[in-house]
Design a protein around this motif. Structure first.
Motif, short mmCIF file in Angstrom:
data_model
loop_
_atom_site.label_atom_id
_atom_site.label_comp_id
_atom_site.label_asym_id
_atom_site.label_seq_id
_atom_site.Cartn_x
_atom_site.Cartn_y
_atom_site.Cartn_z
N ASN A 1 -7.18 5.38 -5.15
CA ASN A 1 -7.18 5.66 -3.88
C ASN A 1 -6.99 6.94 -4.05
OD1 ASN A 1 -7.69 4.09 -2.10
ND2 ASN A 1 -5.75 2.96 -2.73
N LYS B 1 -9.38 9.63 -3.92
CA LYS B 1 -9.45 9.83 -3.14
C LYS B 1 -9.25 10.47 -1.68
CE LYS B 1 -10.41 6.08 0.32
NZ LYS B 1 -10.87 4.28 0.50
N PHE B 2 -7.67 10.53 -2.10
CA PHE B 2 -6.92 10.94 -1.15
C PHE B 2 -5.91 12.51 -1.51
CE2 PHE B 2 -7.19 7.10 0.85
CZ PHE B 2 -7.27 7.10 1.91
N ASP C 1 -0.19 11.52 -7.64
CA ASP C 1 -1.11 11.94 -7.16
C ASP C 1 -0.65 13.19 -6.71
OD1 ASP C 1 -1.56 11.48 -4.24
OD2 ASP C 1 -2.15 9.76 -4.19
N ILE D 1 1.67 10.53 1.88
CA ILE D 1 1.63 9.51 3.51
C ILE D 1 2.67 9.89 4.03
CG2 ILE D 1 1.63 7.28 4.04
CD1 ILE D 1 0.48 6.60 1.27
N ILE E 1 1.33 0.16 4.89
CA ILE E 1 0.66 0.78 4.52
C ILE E 1 -0.41 -0.51 3.56
CG2 ILE E 1 1.57 1.64 1.83
CD1 ILE E 1 -0.55 3.83 3.65
N TYR F 1 -5.22 -1.53 7.51
CA TYR F 1 -4.35 -0.20 7.28
C TYR F 1 -4.70 1.26 7.54
CZ TYR F 1 -0.85 2.48 9.41
OH TYR F 1 -0.07 3.41 9.97
N GLN F 2 -4.85 1.57 8.43
CA GLN F 2 -5.04 3.33 7.69
C GLN F 2 -4.16 4.42 8.01
OE1 GLN F 2 -9.36 2.81 8.36
NE2 GLN F 2 -9.94 3.31 6.35
N VAL F 3 -3.54 5.39 7.57
CA VAL F 3 -2.80 6.16 8.16
C VAL F 3 -3.72 7.13 9.01
CG1 VAL F 3 -2.19 8.51 7.91
CG2 VAL F 3 -1.32 6.49 5.90
N GLY G 1 -13.67 4.01 4.80
CA GLY G 1 -12.41 2.83 4.03
C GLY G 1 -12.18 1.62 4.55
N THR G 2 -11.65 0.95 4.04
CA THR G 2 -11.61 -0.51 5.05
C THR G 2 -10.38 -0.61 5.43
OG1 THR G 2 -11.72 -1.90 3.11
CG2 THR G 2 -13.59 -0.94 4.34
N GLY G 3 -9.48 -0.01 4.53
CA GLY G 3 -7.46 -1.05 4.67
C GLY G 3 -7.36 -2.09 3.58
N GLY H 1 -7.77 -1.60 0.59
CA GLY H 1 -7.53 -2.59 -1.20
C GLY H 1 -6.01 -2.36 -1.19
N LEU H 2 -5.54 -1.36 -0.64
CA LEU H 2 -3.64 -1.87 -0.42
C LEU H 2 -3.00 -3.19 -0.06
CD1 LEU H 2 -2.23 1.67 -0.14
CD2 LEU H 2 -3.23 0.46 -2.21
N SER I 1 1.93 11.19 -3.49
CA SER I 1 2.45 9.99 -3.46
C SER I 1 2.32 9.79 -4.94
CB SER I 1 1.07 8.79 -2.91
OG SER I 1 0.83 9.69 -1.91
P1 ADP Z 1 -8.73 2.04 2.44
O1 ADP Z 1 -8.59 3.92 1.21
O2 ADP Z 1 -10.28 1.65 2.18
O3 ADP Z 1 -9.16 3.32 4.13
P2 ADP Z 1 -6.52 0.76 1.14
O4 ADP Z 1 -5.44 0.08 1.54
O5 ADP Z 1 -6.96 1.38 -0.25
O6 ADP Z 1 -7.88 1.28 1.95
O7 ADP Z 1 -5.79 2.24 1.89
C1 ADP Z 1 -4.73 2.39 2.84
C2 ADP Z 1 -4.70 3.25 3.62
O8 ADP Z 1 -3.34 4.36 3.26
C3 ADP Z 1 -5.72 4.18 3.73
O9 ADP Z 1 -6.40 4.92 4.63
C4 ADP Z 1 -5.04 6.14 3.48
O10 ADP Z 1 -4.45 5.94 4.64
C5 ADP Z 1 -3.69 5.09 2.74
N1 ADP Z 1 -3.13 6.25 1.31
C6 ADP Z 1 -3.21 4.95 0.33
N2 ADP Z 1 -3.19 5.68 -0.90
C7 ADP Z 1 -3.55 7.08 -0.83
C8 ADP Z 1 -2.79 7.56 -1.33
N3 ADP Z 1 -2.77 7.65 -3.00
N4 ADP Z 1 -2.50 9.37 -0.98
C9 ADP Z 1 -2.57 8.95 0.23
N5 ADP Z 1 -2.89 8.02 1.58
C10 ADP Z 1 -3.75 6.64 0.57
#
Ligand code: ADP
Length: 551
Positions: free
Chosen positions: A140, A143-144, A179, A184, A192, A197-199, A209-211, A213-214, A238
């Motif tokens: 993550n 990715k972000f 990072d 967020i 989160i 959930y995705q921001v 992404g699928t939301g 992971g977290l 974050s």
């Molecule tokens: P995914 O990455 O598959 O969308 P996650 O559950 O891993 O799903 O993350 C959910 C959401 O949280 C992401 O879509 C993103 O909006 C936010 N997010 C997660 N990690 C970070 C990060 N390191 N910096 C910014 N936003 C993040």
């Protein structure tokens, strides 16, 4: 009670919606590539056996990873996931895991840092779960975080001595993943860790992404008796903090080194260079060199989909590629392709926005646009049509369907040329070949405007295509491509066509002599006028004039 039940159902509904929109996209994209590549390998085994199977493997690995994540989540929630602790030095294990992210980080231009002052760290740990937690957070973070940023993994032991007492009573391993990425927003932090959930769940979110992971990470941390928290600031970055109890009573691990876990399988892969990969494999010599293939601009951010589209189309079209909406739009204006194929979900600017912008700009409004999307629901479809897209293709699509759509749209353009040609000289359009609704107002207006400008300068033999372009706010090549696409005429020919049309009318309707008519319609040489008149209408001006008497 009733109220709470209603709330719960509402939340469930929201979860489902998030699930459908995100997951369908995440599944369809790899499936499109897998099924398309399988066809490609079947048809051209020699060219595609190696690269194609590699793509299929990579994409099926991704699907498998997704399915496994979903199953893990389900197992965790139903209490069916067991903990499998061993005792050993967790430091080399985490270091190894961390190192495996290096190639991804460097391909994205991100600096990775591993920070700890601990010489070793012997504790009870469940390697597989720990690996999933840390991998999720690191991927993550990568990715972000944009290029030039930093991602850090820090390990510390947390326990304080206050008045001779230890807090917390059991020491904790604190794993921080920080990072310098997009961060967020404060108000989104509470959600989160929610499922799916995705921001940013808009079409233009910068990454897929699928939301899941977290949500999964949090459940795993809880299962290990730990906690996870998040500090974040929009645009700044974050920090995810995982605290795990540092206990020491499980059986010693066989190996103090890394355990045999397939780390590779869960890692996201570095992006493939899609600039030229695997396109020019077949020889083009079988094609006649004179035929210039139409140009298709592909706007798509997924490197594999780009490769797949190139494989499907390279033999019949000249291809241009843009990897985000914004640069797609720029390329469209710059190169005026014959057709545009655009994904909907993209960074910077989504496909709908791109389409709208294209259709609102004279330089590009005539170009047919096909939107490719995984979001095949009706809502997107309507939105897609509303932005002026000419066709809509849901992933996964068949190469044959793609070809057919492109060919149909290009043929329609050809048919339209007859109509616009008629409009160029103000004849009532021969629109029988066109169905109602296919004629676009905007293009009508453009052709009429261009015609009016030429007519205003009719007797000025010096009036040039440059001036026409200037008055229409277009560069030479933009004007050339727009006019040829619409009318089949180059700007020069377009101007001459209008002049000749006017001349023809005057021959019938006035008594001016032929030379006068030639001068009056911008021909400085009556001999040249007669020649081109004959070329265009297969009759000399004189013969045409004689028709007047015959009437
Ligand atoms: P995914 O990455 O598959 O969308 P996650 O559950 O891993 O799903 O993350 C959910 C959401 O949280 C992401 O879509 C993103 O909006 C936010 N997010 C997660 N990690 C970070 C990060 N390191 N910096 C910014 N936003 C993040």
């Amino acid at each position: 009670m009733e109220h709470r039940e209603a709330e719960r159902l509402k939340e469930l509904d929201a979860v489902k919606t998030r699930l459908y929109t995100n997951i369908t996209h995440e599944f369809r994209t790899p499936l499109t590539i897998i099924s398309g590549m399988a066809d490609e390998i079947k048809e051209h085994p020699l060219e595609w056996l190696i690269d194609g199977t590699e793509m299929i493997k990579r994409n099926s690995r991704q699907l498998l990873h997704l399915v496994n994540q979903m199953l893990d989540l389900r197992k965790l929630e139903t209490g069916k996931m067991t903990v499998d602790m061993v005792n050993g030095n967790v430091l080399p294990f985490l270091k190894y895991l961390f190192e495996s992210f290096h190639s991804l980080a460097s391909s994205k231009g991100i600096e990775l840092r591993f920070v700890t002052s601990l010489p070793d760290l012997t504790m009870d740990y469940d390697a597989e779960k720990l690996q999933k937690i840390v991998s999720n957070l690191l991927s993550n973070a990568l990715k972000f975080t944009p290029a030039g940023g930093q991602v850090e993994l820090k390990l510390e032991i947390e326990q304080l001595e206050v008045d001779g007492k230890l807090y917390p009573p059991v020491p904790q391993l604190l794993i921080s993943v920080s990072d310098t990425g997009i961060g967020i927003p404060q108000e989104k932090i509470p959600f989160i860790f929610d499922h799916f959930y995705q921001v940013d769940d808009t079409h233009s979110r910068p990454s897929e992404g699928t939301g899941i992971g977290l949500a999964l990470t949090q459940e795993l941390v809880k299962l290990l008796g730990g906690t996870i928290s998040l500090e974040s600031q929009k645009e700044k970055g974050s920090t995810f903090k995982v605290m795990l109890p540092l206990t020491d009573h499980s059986p010693k691990s066989q190996s103090t080194e890394t355990q045999a876990i397939d780390v590779e399988a869960t890692l996201p892969k570095p992006p493939v260079d899609n600039s030229e990969s695997g396109t020019a494999k077949r020889s083009r010599t079988e094609k006649s060199a004179e035929i210039i293939n139409p140009t298709v601009l592909i706007i798509e951010d997924n490197a594999d989909v780009v490769i797949y589209l190139k494989t499907c189309l390279w033999a019949d079209y000249q291809l241009l590629v843009a990897t985000n909406g914004k640069s797609g739009l720029e390329q469209a204006i710059e190169n005026t392709p014959d057709l545009i194929l655009s994904d909907v979900m993209m960074p910077e600017m989504d496909g709908f926005e791109v389409c709208k912008a294209l259709k609102n700009d004279d330089r590009t409004s005539h170009i047919p646009v096909i939107l490719l999307t995984a979001k095949a629901d009706m809502e997107s479809r309507l939105e897609g049509l509303d932005c002026g897209a000419d066709a809509y293709l849901a992933k996964p699509f068949e190469p044959r369907e793609l070809h057919l759509r492109i060919r149909n749209l290009l043929e329609l353009r050809k048919k339209m040329q007859i109509y616009y040609l008629a409009l160029t000289i103000g004849q009532s359009a021969k629109a029988e070949t066109l169905q109602k609704g296919q004629v676009e107002k905007r293009e009508d207006t453009f052709v009429q405007k261009a015609r009016a400008i030429v007519e205003q300068n009719l007797d000025d033999a010096q009036f040039s295509t440059e001036e026409l372009g200037k008055l229409l706010a277009m560069s030479r090549s933009q004007l050339h491509r727009k006019l040829t696409a619409l009318t089949g005429l180059s700007p020069n020919h377009f101007i001459r066509y209008i002049r000749l049309g006017q001349a023809r009318q005057r021959l019938l309707e006035t008594d001016d002599n032929i030379a006068e008519i030639a001068y009056g319609t911008g021909f400085s040489d009556p001999g040249y006028f007669s020649r081109v008149f004959r070329q265009e209408y297969e009759m000399t001006p004189k013969e045409w004039r004689d028709l007047k008497g015959a009437r």
